[in-house]
Design a protein around this motif. Structure first.
Motif, PDB file in Angstrom:
ATOM      1  N   GLY A  61      41.385  43.918  30.839  1.00 61.45           N
ATOM      2  CA  GLY A  61      40.738  43.110  31.870  1.00 61.45           C
ATOM      3  C   GLY A  61      41.678  42.567  32.910  1.00 61.45           C
ATOM      4  O   GLY A  61      42.809  42.163  32.613  1.00 61.45           O
ATOM      5  N   ILE A  62      41.205  42.571  34.138  1.00 56.99           N
ATOM      6  CA  ILE A  62      41.969  42.062  35.275  1.00 56.99           C
ATOM      7  C   ILE A  62      40.961  41.669  36.354  1.00 56.99           C
ATOM      8  O   ILE A  62      39.849  42.201  36.391  1.00 56.99           O
ATOM      9  CB  ILE A  62      42.967  43.136  35.791  1.00 56.99           C
ATOM     10  CG1 ILE A  62      43.974  42.547  36.785  1.00 56.99           C
ATOM     11  CG2 ILE A  62      42.224  44.339  36.384  1.00 56.99           C
ATOM     12  CD1 ILE A  62      45.152  43.479  37.093  1.00 56.99           C
ATOM     13  N   VAL A  63      41.353  40.710  37.177  1.00 57.10           N
ATOM     14  CA  VAL A  63      40.568  40.378  38.368  1.00 57.10           C
ATOM     15  C   VAL A  63      41.437  40.739  39.564  1.00 57.10           C
ATOM     16  O   VAL A  63      42.627  40.393  39.589  1.00 57.10           O
ATOM     17  CB  VAL A  63      40.211  38.871  38.391  1.00 57.10           C
ATOM     18  CG1 VAL A  63      39.508  38.507  39.691  1.00 57.10           C
ATOM     19  CG2 VAL A  63      39.345  38.512  37.186  1.00 57.10           C
ATOM     20  N   HIS A  64      40.873  41.462  40.524  1.00 56.79           N
ATOM     21  CA  HIS A  64      41.662  41.774  41.725  1.00 56.79           C
ATOM     22  C   HIS A  64      40.806  41.733  42.981  1.00 56.79           C
ATOM     23  O   HIS A  64      39.577  41.744  42.906  1.00 56.79           O
ATOM     24  CB  HIS A  64      42.399  43.121  41.586  1.00 56.79           C
ATOM     25  CG  HIS A  64      41.561  44.340  41.796  1.00 56.79           C
ATOM     26  ND1 HIS A  64      42.099  45.536  42.240  1.00 56.79           N
ATOM     27  CD2 HIS A  64      40.239  44.571  41.629  1.00 56.79           C
ATOM     28  CE1 HIS A  64      41.144  46.440  42.326  1.00 56.79           C
ATOM     29  NE2 HIS A  64      40.009  45.907  41.965  1.00 56.79           N
ATOM     30  N   SER A  65      41.477  41.632  44.110  1.00 55.21           N
ATOM     31  CA  SER A  65      40.813  41.787  45.405  1.00 55.21           C
ATOM     32  C   SER A  65      41.482  42.940  46.124  1.00 55.21           C
ATOM     33  O   SER A  65      42.660  43.230  45.894  1.00 55.21           O
ATOM     34  CB  SER A  65      40.924  40.503  46.234  1.00 55.21           C
ATOM     35  OG  SER A  65      42.277  40.232  46.531  1.00 55.21           O
ATOM     36  N   GLU A  66      40.715  43.639  46.956  1.00 56.25           N
ATOM     37  CA  GLU A  66      41.225  44.767  47.730  1.00 56.25           C
ATOM     38  C   GLU A  66      40.744  44.564  49.161  1.00 56.25           C
ATOM     39  O   GLU A  66      39.543  44.438  49.393  1.00 56.25           O
ATOM     40  CB  GLU A  66      40.663  46.086  47.179  1.00 56.25           C
ATOM     41  CG  GLU A  66      40.977  46.312  45.706  1.00 56.25           C
ATOM     42  CD  GLU A  66      39.963  47.226  45.023  1.00 56.25           C
ATOM     43  OE1 GLU A  66      40.226  48.428  44.941  1.00 56.25           O
ATOM     44  OE2 GLU A  66      38.916  46.735  44.585  1.00 56.25           O
ATOM     45  N   ASN A  67      41.675  44.549  50.097  1.00 57.08           N
ATOM     46  CA  ASN A  67      41.286  44.298  51.487  1.00 57.08           C
ATOM     47  C   ASN A  67      42.287  44.953  52.423  1.00 57.08           C
ATOM     48  O   ASN A  67      43.362  45.398  51.991  1.00 57.08           O
ATOM     49  CB  ASN A  67      41.237  42.782  51.750  1.00 57.08           C
ATOM     50  CG  ASN A  67      40.296  42.431  52.893  1.00 57.08           C
ATOM     51  OD1 ASN A  67      39.841  43.305  53.649  1.00 57.08           O
ATOM     52  ND2 ASN A  67      39.999  41.155  53.029  1.00 57.08           N
ATOM     53  N   LEU A  68      41.944  44.988  53.705  1.00 55.74           N
ATOM     54  CA  LEU A  68      42.951  45.367  54.686  1.00 55.74           C
ATOM     55  C   LEU A  68      43.932  44.211  54.798  1.00 55.74           C
ATOM     56  O   LEU A  68      43.559  43.051  54.591  1.00 55.74           O
ATOM     57  CB  LEU A  68      42.296  45.625  56.056  1.00 55.74           C
ATOM     58  CG  LEU A  68      41.187  46.680  56.093  1.00 55.74           C
ATOM     59  CD1 LEU A  68      40.676  46.848  57.530  1.00 55.74           C
ATOM     60  CD2 LEU A  68      41.685  48.013  55.554  1.00 55.74           C
ATOM     61  N   PRO A  69      45.206  44.495  55.119  1.00 54.99           N
ATOM     62  CA  PRO A  69      46.125  43.380  55.375  1.00 54.99           C
ATOM     63  C   PRO A  69      45.662  42.594  56.612  1.00 54.99           C
ATOM     64  O   PRO A  69      44.956  43.128  57.473  1.00 54.99           O
ATOM     65  CB  PRO A  69      47.469  44.068  55.617  1.00 54.99           C
ATOM     66  CG  PRO A  69      47.162  45.510  55.848  1.00 54.99           C
ATOM     67  CD  PRO A  69      45.843  45.806  55.244  1.00 54.99           C
ATOM     68  N   ASN A  70      46.063  41.320  56.683  1.00 56.18           N
ATOM     69  CA  ASN A  70      45.616  40.454  57.780  1.00 56.18           C
ATOM     70  C   ASN A  70      45.877  41.050  59.157  1.00 56.18           C
ATOM     71  O   ASN A  70      45.069  40.909  60.077  1.00 56.18           O
ATOM     72  CB  ASN A  70      46.297  39.082  57.694  1.00 56.18           C
ATOM     73  CG  ASN A  70      45.647  38.240  56.596  1.00 56.18           C
ATOM     74  OD1 ASN A  70      44.470  38.436  56.276  1.00 56.18           O
ATOM     75  ND2 ASN A  70      46.415  37.332  56.011  1.00 56.18           N
TER      76      ASN A  70
END
Ligand code: MN
Length: 286
Positions: free
Chosen positions: A101-110
């Motif tokens: 188990g892990i929690v992550h976020s995936e996004n474009l860099p700012n």
């Protein structure tokens, strides 16, 4: 030579994830998985305008499998509950073994949210056998320069060895389940012969181009399902082409999935939901 028989050529459908449209050839129609491969999303090539909303992947959990993101253009920023923050750019790969188990976020860099830019990536979900579903979560970020390349004769034509080995060149990632993962680039009229390990399932997806694969016509955004018997795969490009080729051992266990959790039983899914809700998969503090 004994060739792998093409069983099906599967076209992608479009899926809408919070306003982001991606192609999904797997699962699709009669092919709900290509054990151990569970899901493939191909996003882009797509232009994000300045002041865009980024990717719609705010913090969320995973358990029981691996998510692998191949970044063909732009960049993806990953943050997770083990304390990792990692921005991987064009040509790189994010290999996350969710394990227990892990929690992550995936996004474009700012900077890309502010200024916009070109984005293209594939996210592939690869199952883990029961004995590895309880591994500690681990993220491995690979930049372009970390991934060995084998030239196929001209500047464009090459095999990029992410995992496994090609022509004696070892990949950048050491897969816990012996997954081979190559990005393949061919100029028009280029050719490559692939020899998947005996009994491995093959995942073959075309990002761009028109090809002949063991005698079958295959085009951009199609996935080829092969027999698990036979040996060679001969790929002949009619036009400039880009492909993702992966192989893996067939797990042959029950698959019960619910959103971001892929386990063997419904009871384990209930446990995963409870563990996430009670904070056992951690939180992102970055
Ligand atoms: Mn995710």
């Amino acid at each position: 030579m004994d060739k792998r028989q093409v069983k099906r050529v599967i076209s992608s459908m479009n899926v809408d994830m919070g306003g982001l449209i991606s192609r999904q050839p797997l699962p699709n129609g009669p092919v709900q998985q290509l054990d151990p491969f569970l899901l493939l999303h191909h996003t882009g090539p797509k232009t994000f305008e300045p002041e865009n909303r980024g990717l719609p992947f705010a913090p969320h959990p995973h358990r029981g499998f691996e998510t692998v993101t191949f970044i063909f253009d732009g960049a993806v920023e990953h943050k997770d509950s083990t304390g990792v923050q990692s921005t991987i750019h064009k040509g790189g790969v994010q290999w996350m073994t969710a394990g227990k188990g892990i929690v992550h976020s995936e996004n474009l860099p700012n900077s890309m949210i502010e200024h916009g830019g070109e984005v293209e990536y594939i996210q592939l979900w690869i199952n883990l056998p029961a004995k590895y579903k309880s591994l500690n979560a681990k993220y491995h970020g690979l930049q372009k320069a970390d991934i060995p390349e084998v030239s196929l004769g001209d500047d464009f034509s090459k095999v990029r060895v992410v995992s496994g080995s090609y022509d004696g060149v070892d990949g950048a990632h050491d897969s816990v389940t012996d997954i081979q993962a190559f990005e393949i680039y061919l100029s028009a009229n280029g050719e490559v012969k692939l020899t998947p390990p005996t009994d491995h399932q093959v995942l073959f997806y075309v990002l761009e181009g028109d090809l002949e694969v063991n005698g079958h016509q295959v085009s951009a955004h199609q996935l080829v399902q092969f027999s698990t018997e036979g040996s060679d795969i001969v790929v002949q490009a009619k036009t400039k082409s880009r492909m993702l080729y992966c192989t893996g051992s067939i797990i042959d266990e029950p698959v019960v999935s619910h959103g971001p959790f892929v386990m063997n039983t419904q009871t384990e899914i209930m446990e995963a939901m409870r563990d996430y809700q009670s904070g056992k998969m951690g939180i992102i503090t970055l």
